[in-house]
Scaffold this motif. Sequence first.
Motif, PDB file in Angstrom:
ATOM      1  N   ASP A  31      11.702 -80.648   9.938  1.00 33.19           N
ATOM      2  CA  ASP A  31      11.910 -79.394  10.730  1.00 33.19           C
ATOM      3  C   ASP A  31      12.643 -78.254  10.225  1.00 33.19           C
ATOM      4  O   ASP A  31      13.539 -78.240   9.358  1.00 33.19           O
ATOM      5  CB  ASP A  31      12.834 -79.928  11.953  1.00 33.19           C
ATOM      6  CG  ASP A  31      12.340 -81.125  12.860  1.00 33.19           C
ATOM      7  OD1 ASP A  31      11.104 -80.945  12.799  1.00 33.19           O
ATOM      8  OD2 ASP A  31      12.971 -81.679  13.453  1.00 33.19           O
ATOM      9  N   LYS A  32      11.759 -77.133  10.517  1.00 38.22           N
ATOM     10  CA  LYS A  32      12.378 -75.740   9.952  1.00 38.22           C
ATOM     11  C   LYS A  32      13.603 -75.394  10.536  1.00 38.22           C
ATOM     12  O   LYS A  32      13.300 -75.292  11.598  1.00 38.22           O
ATOM     13  CB  LYS A  32      11.206 -74.750   9.521  1.00 38.22           C
ATOM     14  CG  LYS A  32      10.037 -75.240   8.979  1.00 38.22           C
ATOM     15  CD  LYS A  32       8.857 -74.233   8.753  1.00 38.22           C
ATOM     16  CE  LYS A  32       7.995 -74.548   7.893  1.00 38.22           C
ATOM     17  NZ  LYS A  32       6.607 -73.403   7.840  1.00 38.22           N
ATOM     18  N   PRO A  33      14.418 -74.842  10.033  1.00 38.01           N
ATOM     19  CA  PRO A  33      15.613 -73.913  10.653  1.00 38.01           C
ATOM     20  C   PRO A  33      15.228 -73.103  11.332  1.00 38.01           C
ATOM     21  O   PRO A  33      13.944 -72.308  11.025  1.00 38.01           O
ATOM     22  CB  PRO A  33      16.500 -73.488   9.578  1.00 38.01           C
ATOM     23  CG  PRO A  33      16.030 -74.505   8.419  1.00 38.01           C
ATOM     24  CD  PRO A  33      14.511 -74.523   8.591  1.00 38.01           C
ATOM     25  N   MET A  34      15.598 -72.789  12.875  1.00 35.59           N
ATOM     26  CA  MET A  34      15.302 -71.592  13.594  1.00 35.59           C
ATOM     27  C   MET A  34      15.296 -70.394  12.947  1.00 35.59           C
ATOM     28  O   MET A  34      16.589 -70.115  12.179  1.00 35.59           O
ATOM     29  CB  MET A  34      15.968 -71.859  14.951  1.00 35.59           C
ATOM     30  CG  MET A  34      15.453 -70.660  16.078  1.00 35.59           C
ATOM     31  SD  MET A  34      16.546 -70.952  17.549  1.00 35.59           S
ATOM     32  CE  MET A  34      15.817 -72.639  17.928  1.00 35.59           C
ATOM     33  N   ASP A  35      14.534 -69.262  12.868  1.00 35.30           N
ATOM     34  CA  ASP A  35      14.783 -68.219  12.212  1.00 35.30           C
ATOM     35  C   ASP A  35      15.849 -67.570  12.687  1.00 35.30           C
ATOM     36  O   ASP A  35      16.089 -67.523  13.934  1.00 35.30           O
ATOM     37  CB  ASP A  35      13.444 -67.398  12.264  1.00 35.30           C
ATOM     38  CG  ASP A  35      12.162 -67.843  11.390  1.00 35.30           C
ATOM     39  OD1 ASP A  35      12.554 -68.758  10.512  1.00 35.30           O
ATOM     40  OD2 ASP A  35      11.057 -67.757  11.784  1.00 35.30           O
ATOM     41  N   ALA A  36      16.244 -66.067  12.088  1.00 33.81           N
ATOM     42  CA  ALA A  36      17.355 -65.425  12.746  1.00 33.81           C
ATOM     43  C   ALA A  36      16.817 -64.894  13.968  1.00 33.81           C
ATOM     44  O   ALA A  36      15.647 -64.196  14.328  1.00 33.81           O
ATOM     45  CB  ALA A  36      17.710 -64.331  11.719  1.00 33.81           C
ATOM     46  N   HIS A  37      17.806 -64.787  15.093  1.00 35.26           N
ATOM     47  CA  HIS A  37      17.517 -64.339  16.439  1.00 35.26           C
ATOM     48  C   HIS A  37      18.732 -64.072  17.222  1.00 35.26           C
ATOM     49  O   HIS A  37      19.914 -64.239  16.674  1.00 35.26           O
ATOM     50  CB  HIS A  37      16.863 -65.449  17.317  1.00 35.26           C
ATOM     51  CG  HIS A  37      17.490 -66.677  17.496  1.00 35.26           C
ATOM     52  ND1 HIS A  37      17.663 -67.846  16.582  1.00 35.26           N
ATOM     53  CD2 HIS A  37      18.078 -67.083  18.462  1.00 35.26           C
ATOM     54  CE1 HIS A  37      18.490 -68.616  17.070  1.00 35.26           C
ATOM     55  NE2 HIS A  37      18.867 -68.327  18.067  1.00 35.26           N
ATOM     56  N   ARG A  38      18.660 -63.375  18.448  1.00 29.74           N
ATOM     57  CA  ARG A  38      19.759 -63.390  19.116  1.00 29.74           C
ATOM     58  C   ARG A  38      19.551 -63.921  20.220  1.00 29.74           C
ATOM     59  O   ARG A  38      18.285 -64.392  20.894  1.00 29.74           O
ATOM     60  CB  ARG A  38      20.026 -61.824  19.600  1.00 29.74           C
ATOM     61  CG  ARG A  38      19.843 -60.676  18.389  1.00 29.74           C
ATOM     62  CD  ARG A  38      19.964 -59.450  19.020  1.00 29.74           C
ATOM     63  NE  ARG A  38      19.715 -58.337  18.119  1.00 29.74           N
ATOM     64  CZ  ARG A  38      20.807 -57.602  17.237  1.00 29.74           C
ATOM     65  NH1 ARG A  38      22.023 -58.050  17.559  1.00 29.74           N
ATOM     66  NH2 ARG A  38      20.408 -56.649  16.588  1.00 29.74           N
ATOM     67  N   PRO A  73      26.544 -63.595  23.108  1.00 28.71           N
ATOM     68  CA  PRO A  73      25.252 -62.905  23.090  1.00 28.71           C
ATOM     69  C   PRO A  73      25.134 -61.837  22.237  1.00 28.71           C
ATOM     70  O   PRO A  73      26.126 -60.653  22.065  1.00 28.71           O
ATOM     71  CB  PRO A  73      25.479 -62.344  24.814  1.00 28.71           C
ATOM     72  CG  PRO A  73      26.622 -63.285  25.294  1.00 28.71           C
ATOM     73  CD  PRO A  73      27.339 -63.603  24.137  1.00 28.71           C
ATOM     74  N   GLY A  74      24.207 -61.751  21.751  1.00 29.10           N
ATOM     75  CA  GLY A  74      23.721 -60.410  20.902  1.00 29.10           C
ATOM     76  C   GLY A  74      23.857 -60.499  19.238  1.00 29.10           C
ATOM     77  O   GLY A  74      23.509 -59.792  18.694  1.00 29.10           O
ATOM     78  N   GLN A  75      24.686 -61.651  19.097  1.00 28.79           N
ATOM     79  CA  GLN A  75      24.986 -61.694  17.672  1.00 28.79           C
ATOM     80  C   GLN A  75      23.715 -62.329  16.914  1.00 28.79           C
ATOM     81  O   GLN A  75      23.193 -63.549  17.532  1.00 28.79           O
ATOM     82  CB  GLN A  75      25.944 -62.670  17.440  1.00 28.79           C
ATOM     83  CG  GLN A  75      27.621 -62.171  17.765  1.00 28.79           C
ATOM     84  CD  GLN A  75      28.668 -62.845  17.335  1.00 28.79           C
ATOM     85  OE1 GLN A  75      28.764 -64.076  17.766  1.00 28.79           O
ATOM     86  NE2 GLN A  75      29.641 -62.513  16.726  1.00 28.79           N
ATOM     87  N   VAL A  76      23.283 -61.959  15.886  1.00 28.37           N
ATOM     88  CA  VAL A  76      22.207 -62.325  15.070  1.00 28.37           C
ATOM     89  C   VAL A  76      22.751 -63.591  14.274  1.00 28.37           C
ATOM     90  O   VAL A  76      23.681 -63.892  13.570  1.00 28.37           O
ATOM     91  CB  VAL A  76      21.497 -61.309  14.154  1.00 28.37           C
ATOM     92  CG1 VAL A  76      20.656 -62.045  13.295  1.00 28.37           C
ATOM     93  CG2 VAL A  76      21.123 -60.109  14.775  1.00 28.37           C
ATOM     94  N   HIS A  77      21.888 -64.795  14.362  1.00 25.72           N
ATOM     95  CA  HIS A  77      22.261 -66.028  13.948  1.00 25.72           C
ATOM     96  C   HIS A  77      21.148 -66.952  13.584  1.00 25.72           C
ATOM     97  O   HIS A  77      20.127 -66.799  14.217  1.00 25.72           O
ATOM     98  CB  HIS A  77      23.562 -66.528  14.649  1.00 25.72           C
ATOM     99  CG  HIS A  77      22.944 -66.955  16.070  1.00 25.72           C
ATOM    100  ND1 HIS A  77      22.701 -66.421  17.175  1.00 25.72           N
ATOM    101  CD2 HIS A  77      22.683 -68.472  16.338  1.00 25.72           C
ATOM    102  CE1 HIS A  77      22.274 -66.725  17.982  1.00 25.72           C
ATOM    103  NE2 HIS A  77      22.046 -68.069  17.803  1.00 25.72           N
ATOM    104  N   HIS A  78      21.371 -67.761  12.349  1.00 23.72           N
ATOM    105  CA  HIS A  78      20.526 -68.764  12.351  1.00 23.72           C
ATOM    106  C   HIS A  78      21.203 -70.093  11.756  1.00 23.72           C
ATOM    107  O   HIS A  78      22.289 -69.930  10.941  1.00 23.72           O
ATOM    108  CB  HIS A  78      19.414 -68.450  11.579  1.00 23.72           C
ATOM    109  CG  HIS A  78      19.672 -68.047  10.121  1.00 23.72           C
ATOM    110  ND1 HIS A  78      19.686 -68.875   9.073  1.00 23.72           N
ATOM    111  CD2 HIS A  78      19.940 -66.782   9.612  1.00 23.72           C
ATOM    112  CE1 HIS A  78      19.890 -68.417   7.911  1.00 23.72           C
ATOM    113  NE2 HIS A  78      20.254 -66.818   8.288  1.00 23.72           N
ATOM    114  N   GLY A  79      20.954 -71.204  11.968  1.00 23.07           N
ATOM    115  CA  GLY A  79      21.560 -72.413  11.316  1.00 23.07           C
ATOM    116  C   GLY A  79      21.184 -72.519   9.854  1.00 23.07           C
ATOM    117  O   GLY A  79      20.200 -72.381   9.291  1.00 23.07           O
TER     118      GLY A  79
END
Length: 283
Positions: A31-38, A73-79
């Motif tokens: 499984d690919k990690p989720m891309d950067a998002h808010r 909410p609003g912070q850009v993050h990915h695992g």
Amino acid sequence: MKDIPVHQLKERASTGLEMWHYQIGDIGGDDKPMDAHRDDHYIFFLVEDGSASLMIDFTEVVFSKGMLYYVLPGQVHHGVGYQKAGGWFLAVDTMLIPPDCRKVFEGSLVLQQPHLLNDEQIKQCSGLLNLLYQRYLDDDQLPFNLSVVHSLLQSFIGIMAGCYTCPENPNVQMSRPMEIVQQFKRLLVDNICSVKSPSAYAGMLKVSESYLNESLKKITGLSVSYWILNEAVLEAKRLLYYSQLNVKEIAHKLGYDDHTYFSRIFKKAEGITPLSFRATYRK
């Protein structure tokens, strides 16, 4: 360059909460990690086993067994390597976060850090989350089940806020845009019912409207107008859920003289009418 995607909780959960309990290895290596998002909501973690890390606003945050953590909410993050951890994940609509708790979570001068629990605290949090999860999975038609779920959820949020209520490091320096954003958010929570003009908030902060907008976009990726409308809709959702006021009364309480206009902007933001929202959350 494409905009950073914003994930909306209402597309996955109709009652303001999504949660699951995961074990080490539950997320397969293919499984690919989720891309950067808010996200437009809060995310809370309790790590019970192993370790994991998140990349949040260009900083890698590592947490291990016994640690609490949250994403605003609003912070850009990915695992990063989250398949090596086991524990709890909760996505929570901001309307379900009490204002006093929001001030704690959003008041950090720097990027929030994981909080290490002691053995007794881990036992208490795990027990509470297990009970919450059982009720979360129960049939929504059970009498008062949603109210019980939200009450248990707020108990957990209160515990988390208590853990994060501590003095900031006085030696830490934050950027001017971050300082402006935090001051704006505090003003917004306290004044949303009477003040909805971007220029008015800029005046309170003694900065230009363009600088306020620039600061918010730099830190959160979203404009001052977005945050004003977002806060107004959040307060409307709280009143629809917790009070017995009708839609006209809620509109007037929030400073909208035309309740039909209020209903239109609410539906545009949430995809459903105020009355439909109340019916969904009170079922």
